[in-house]
Write a protein that holds these residues in place. Sequence first.
Motif, short mmCIF file in Angstrom:
data_model
loop_
_atom_site.label_atom_id
_atom_site.label_comp_id
_atom_site.label_asym_id
_atom_site.label_seq_id
_atom_site.Cartn_x
_atom_site.Cartn_y
_atom_site.Cartn_z
N VAL A 142 -6.31 -2.54 1.57
CA VAL A 142 -6.72 -1.28 1.53
C VAL A 142 -6.99 -0.69 0.20
O VAL A 142 -6.35 -1.06 -0.56
CB VAL A 142 -6.25 -0.08 2.58
N LYS A 143 -7.92 0.22 -0.12
CA LYS A 143 -8.32 0.66 -1.26
C LYS A 143 -7.41 1.86 -1.81
O LYS A 143 -7.24 2.01 -2.76
CB LYS A 143 -9.50 1.23 -1.17
N GLN A 144 -6.58 2.36 -0.76
CA GLN A 144 -5.70 3.58 -1.02
C GLN A 144 -4.64 3.52 0.01
O GLN A 144 -4.69 2.84 1.17
CB GLN A 144 -6.55 4.65 -1.08
N GLU A 155 -14.10 2.71 6.55
CA GLU A 155 -14.78 1.76 5.81
C GLU A 155 -16.05 1.49 6.72
O GLU A 155 -16.10 0.63 7.51
CB GLU A 155 -14.26 0.53 5.26
N PHE A 211 -2.01 4.56 2.93
CA PHE A 211 -2.14 5.60 4.19
C PHE A 211 -1.13 6.56 3.80
O PHE A 211 -0.17 6.57 3.84
CB PHE A 211 -1.80 4.77 5.27
N ARG A 212 -1.70 7.78 4.27
CA ARG A 212 -1.05 9.12 3.98
C ARG A 212 -0.61 9.71 5.29
O ARG A 212 -1.43 10.15 5.84
CB ARG A 212 -1.91 10.05 3.18
N GLN A 224 -8.00 5.24 7.95
CA GLN A 224 -9.09 5.21 6.84
C GLN A 224 -10.20 4.67 7.45
O GLN A 224 -10.34 4.13 8.52
CB GLN A 224 -8.54 4.31 5.76
N THR A 248 -8.24 -3.08 12.80
CA THR A 248 -9.71 -2.68 12.45
C THR A 248 -10.26 -2.43 13.81
O THR A 248 -10.66 -3.15 14.61
CB THR A 248 -10.57 -3.79 11.54
N PRO A 263 -2.07 7.89 10.55
CA PRO A 263 -3.22 8.12 9.48
C PRO A 263 -4.25 6.90 9.69
O PRO A 263 -3.92 5.98 10.15
CB PRO A 263 -2.62 7.83 8.12
N SER A 312 0.83 -1.29 0.02
CA SER A 312 0.08 -0.04 0.06
C SER A 312 1.00 1.44 0.01
O SER A 312 0.34 2.25 -0.66
CB SER A 312 -1.07 0.19 1.10
#
Length: 148
Positions: free
Chosen positions: A136-138, A106, A140-141, A104, A80, A102, A27
């Motif tokens: 993960v779809k994108q 869902e 971690f920023r 995310q 999660t 970071p 990722s």
Amino acid sequence: MIIEKVVGNIETVDMRALHMERVYLESDQLVKRIQRVVTDHGKELGIRLKDQQDLVDGDILYMDEKNMIVVSVKDDDLLTIMPTSIQQMGDIAHQLGNRHLPAQFEGDEMLVQYDYLVEELLQQLSIPYKREKRKVKQAFRHIGHSHD
């Protein structure tokens, strides 16, 4: 072969090629605009994206009538987090923010990369969570800032 733009995404494209190769990425590699990768069939590619965009799972790097090369994101080791109240959500969001971690979201779940200190914190705060391998779809920023 040098890839300079994403052609589309497997989720939204109508046409599919007969032969599909995959590029498996961690990722954190999704944010790299320049990198060298190898497909699951051994083909070397250079990625040099002209646009300021991150790669996402399912992005098509190349496609013609017969072949396509698609990005597949490897599973991450995640926590999660499933808060049961707005209080728990606020507590853990505040704690993670203080650590500049970071996250995310869902549905009703908050996803963070695994960290044993965060796991201990979740146990101390009695916030429900599970550790799992998950795609993960994108990426971690991490967003930098200073306290000046």
